[in-house]
Scaffold this motif. Sequence first.
Motif, PDB file in Angstrom:
ATOM      1  N   GLY A 236       0.762  15.509  12.038  1.00 31.99           N
ATOM      2  CA  GLY A 236       1.941  14.416  12.632  1.00 31.99           C
ATOM      3  C   GLY A 236       2.136  14.078  11.647  1.00 31.99           C
ATOM      4  N   TRP A 237       2.831  14.276  10.235  1.00 26.34           N
ATOM      5  CA  TRP A 237       3.499  13.532   9.553  1.00 26.34           C
ATOM      6  C   TRP A 237       4.491  12.578  10.219  1.00 26.34           C
ATOM      7  N   GLY A 238       5.436  13.544  11.232  1.00 26.35           N
ATOM      8  CA  GLY A 238       6.180  12.895  11.067  1.00 26.35           C
ATOM      9  C   GLY A 238       5.264  11.814  12.230  1.00 26.35           C
ATOM     10  N   GLU A 239       5.028  11.959  13.498  1.00 26.25           N
ATOM     11  CA  GLU A 239       3.972  10.969  14.463  1.00 26.25           C
ATOM     12  C   GLU A 239       4.267   9.423  13.753  1.00 26.25           C
ATOM     13  N   LEU A 240       3.454   9.972  12.577  1.00 25.54           N
ATOM     14  CA  LEU A 240       2.578   8.937  11.582  1.00 25.54           C
ATOM     15  C   LEU A 240       3.785   8.411  11.216  1.00 25.54           C
ATOM     16  N   ARG A 241       4.489   8.374  10.823  1.00 28.06           N
ATOM     17  CA  ARG A 241       5.313   7.533  10.016  1.00 28.06           C
ATOM     18  C   ARG A 241       6.719   6.991  11.367  1.00 28.06           C
ATOM     19  N   ARG A 242       6.371   7.423  12.299  1.00 28.42           N
ATOM     20  CA  ARG A 242       7.726   7.044  12.997  1.00 28.42           C
ATOM     21  C   ARG A 242       6.676   5.783  14.036  1.00 28.42           C
ATOM     22  N   GLN A 243       5.062   6.300  14.227  1.00 22.01           N
ATOM     23  CA  GLN A 243       4.657   4.567  14.629  1.00 22.01           C
ATOM     24  C   GLN A 243       4.273   3.750  13.272  1.00 22.01           C
ATOM     25  N   LEU A 244       4.324   3.799  12.635  1.00 19.03           N
ATOM     26  CA  LEU A 244       4.510   2.780  10.957  1.00 19.03           C
ATOM     27  C   LEU A 244       5.721   1.741  10.895  1.00 19.03           C
ATOM     28  N   ASN A 245       6.987   2.681  11.823  1.00 12.99           N
ATOM     29  CA  ASN A 245       8.839   2.419  11.299  1.00 12.99           C
ATOM     30  C   ASN A 245       8.397   1.382  12.456  1.00 12.99           C
TER      31      ASN A 245
ATOM     32  N   VAL B 265       0.536  -1.352  -0.400  1.00 14.38           N
ATOM     33  CA  VAL B 265      -0.042  -0.060  -0.507  1.00 14.38           C
ATOM     34  C   VAL B 265       1.032   1.308  -0.228  1.00 14.38           C
ATOM     35  N   GLY B 266       0.332   1.838  -0.808  1.00 15.07           N
ATOM     36  CA  GLY B 266       1.581   3.319  -0.628  1.00 15.07           C
ATOM     37  C   GLY B 266       1.105   4.514  -0.157  1.00 15.07           C
ATOM     38  N   VAL B 267       1.151   5.143   0.663  1.00  9.19           N
ATOM     39  CA  VAL B 267       0.308   6.321   1.077  1.00  9.19           C
ATOM     40  C   VAL B 267       0.794   7.558   1.287  1.00  9.19           C
ATOM     41  N   ASP B 268       0.151   9.075   0.976  1.00  5.00           N
ATOM     42  CA  ASP B 268       0.686  10.369   0.129  1.00  5.00           C
ATOM     43  C   ASP B 268      -0.270  10.884   1.358  1.00  5.00           C
ATOM     44  N   LEU B 269       0.529  11.467   2.004  1.00  7.61           N
ATOM     45  CA  LEU B 269       0.182  12.510   3.153  1.00  7.61           C
ATOM     46  C   LEU B 269      -0.006  13.416   2.543  1.00  7.61           C
ATOM     47  N   GLY B 270      -0.787  14.483   3.194  1.00 10.03           N
ATOM     48  CA  GLY B 270      -0.980  15.577   2.517  1.00 10.03           C
ATOM     49  C   GLY B 270      -2.110  16.303   3.967  1.00 10.03           C
ATOM     50  N   ILE B 271      -2.994  17.561   3.300  1.00  7.54           N
ATOM     51  CA  ILE B 271      -3.844  17.929   4.100  1.00  7.54           C
ATOM     52  C   ILE B 271      -4.932  18.187   4.160  1.00  7.54           C
ATOM     53  N   THR B 272      -5.384  18.505   2.648  1.00  9.83           N
ATOM     54  CA  THR B 272      -6.761  18.452   2.403  1.00  9.83           C
ATOM     55  C   THR B 272      -7.138  17.028   3.230  1.00  9.83           C
ATOM     56  N   HIS B 273      -6.100  15.940   2.918  1.00 12.00           N
ATOM     57  CA  HIS B 273      -7.334  14.692   3.092  1.00 12.00           C
ATOM     58  C   HIS B 273      -4.962  14.209   4.252  1.00 12.00           C
TER      59      HIS B 273
ATOM     60  N   ASP C  32     -12.406   5.901   2.775  1.00 11.11           N
ATOM     61  CA  ASP C  32     -13.584   5.799   1.616  1.00 11.11           C
ATOM     62  C   ASP C  32     -13.305   5.168   0.609  1.00 11.11           C
ATOM     63  N   CYS C  33     -14.002   4.788  -0.613  1.00 14.15           N
ATOM     64  CA  CYS C  33     -13.889   3.579  -1.583  1.00 14.15           C
ATOM     65  C   CYS C  33     -12.477   4.028  -1.991  1.00 14.15           C
ATOM     66  N   HIS C  34     -12.433   5.381  -2.438  1.00 16.71           N
ATOM     67  CA  HIS C  34     -11.168   6.390  -2.901  1.00 16.71           C
ATOM     68  C   HIS C  34      -9.704   6.233  -2.933  1.00 16.71           C
ATOM     69  N   GLY C  35     -10.351   5.380  -0.983  1.00 15.53           N
ATOM     70  CA  GLY C  35      -8.729   5.640  -0.306  1.00 15.53           C
ATOM     71  C   GLY C  35      -8.099   6.843   0.638  1.00 15.53           C
ATOM     72  N   MET C  36      -9.558   7.613   0.651  1.00 13.78           N
ATOM     73  CA  MET C  36      -9.415   8.500   0.889  1.00 13.78           C
ATOM     74  C   MET C  36      -9.193   9.300   2.603  1.00 13.78           C
ATOM     75  N   VAL C  37      -8.351   9.235   3.551  1.00 16.15           N
ATOM     76  CA  VAL C  37      -8.295   9.330   4.348  1.00 16.15           C
ATOM     77  C   VAL C  37      -9.205  10.862   5.267  1.00 16.15           C
ATOM     78  N   ALA C  38      -9.854  10.883   5.614  1.00 18.90           N
ATOM     79  CA  ALA C  38      -9.838  12.531   6.392  1.00 18.90           C
ATOM     80  C   ALA C  38      -8.997  13.170   7.615  1.00 18.90           C
ATOM     81  N   ASN C  39      -8.850  14.671   7.092  1.00 16.83           N
ATOM     82  CA  ASN C  39      -8.014  15.274   7.860  1.00 16.83           C
ATOM     83  C   ASN C  39      -8.942  15.343   9.112  1.00 16.83           C
ATOM     84  N   PRO C  40      -8.995  15.383  10.342  1.00 14.91           N
ATOM     85  CA  PRO C  40     -10.075  15.656  11.554  1.00 14.91           C
ATOM     86  C   PRO C  40      -9.622  17.318  12.347  1.00 14.91           C
TER      87      PRO C  40
END
Length: 459
Positions: free
Chosen positions: A341-350, A217-225, A238-246
């Motif tokens: 929180g992009w840096g924390e997301l990558r740390r947890q994935l690792n 799975v490829g994960v592209d980080l962003g702000i809108t999503h 969602d069905c398109h792979g978009m993860v909502a940004n809270p």
Amino acid sequence: MTDDATVLQAYRFALDPTEAQKQMLRSHCGAQRKAFNWGLGEVKANLDQRAAERSYGIADAELTPPVNWSAYGLRKRWNQTKDVVAPWWRENSKEAYSSGLANLAAGLSNWAKSRSGDRSGARVRFPRFKSKRSAKSCRFTTGAFGLADTDRRHVQLPRIGVVRTHESTRKLARHIERGTARIRSATVSFTRGRWFVSFSVEVERTHRAPTRPDTVVGVDLGITHLAVLSQPVPGVSDCHGMVANPRHLEQAHRGLQRLQRQAARRRGPDRRTGTKPSKRWQQSNSKITKLRAKVANCRADGLHKLTTALTDRFGTVVVEDLNVASMLRNHRLARRIADAGWGELRRQLNYKSGWRGGTLTVADRWYPSSKTCSNPVCGVVKTKLRLRDRVFCCDSCGHRTDRDLNAARNLAALATRIHHGTSSPSSGATKNALDGNPCKTNLVGSGYRHGKPHEGNAA
């Protein structure tokens, strides 16, 4: 399929200490700061003396002997002078002073290695003196500390005694009762307006392998999503792979501004004149702290749920090596980038990928994931793609798709090519190897290095 492994994990619990215990906790944190500042003053005075003697042309062999700034050397020197420097030292555990000197030794070692070129990453500055406004913390490595025998709502700390926890400690208690965990150290800290204790524990964990170990799975980080996945995950995207940004901070921003204006109208502390804050200012400041803590807790909870879902499902997760520090210089987007929180997301994935036997692949910072056509029969790279262009349109084959989804699919395809040995030397993909700084990526040509799992908080 399951796998047993021993990992180093942190269990953190909020504390509900009494007023007397709060005073003792503050005293121990102050003792650590005192030992740190004393040791730094000794080392700095010695270095300045040697530099002054060198300026007079004195040979190195005749200079003032250097101070041994190892943890052992600093503790030995402290024990010889503590009755004069801190005659009240018996009021606190010896671990408070030892932890301060150990932190100083680590800081000086990092500075020396960075100065000599033996440490990769950004240059490390010389340690600075800590003020009373610095972060309060104290670490215990020996003595009577751990979970109290009374019930699962108390912890034992040296010299402080039995302290009640705000939450149950049953998760750690069950491991200890089964003999699958060993507490190595305990660290108390004051953050977000309350006291916490964090236990560093060696835990024998039994983890299930990912449900789809051969899937990428490829994960592209962003702000809108917050993230766009190359393939959707039920319950996460969602069905398109978009993860909502809270956008937790954005939602609390108006309330935070109102409280800050309220505090500004009240009498706050002033160190220059010695003015003490009013009770109304303290009430406003307490509300600000609670609101910030709520935002941070909600952000951490969302990131843990996302990273756990990805590592439980996929055997290989691919992310980009984003230069978050440089992105934060963009004042128009800095608050939103920090809120994601992009840096924390990558740390947890690792570390979660390592726990589950998966792989975290980090694409090179300059890999054109957004500019490359994700059509398997095309793969043409656009020469120019503006940030405001949210739809990718290939000039060669006419393929049209969302810009972020196109990048996520390219990241997944990159890991697949590496797995089959068909990647080009310019791909620059690597497994994230955390031998040093967990925020740095070690790139070795077009290949990758195997990294050991990184310790993380209890998920």
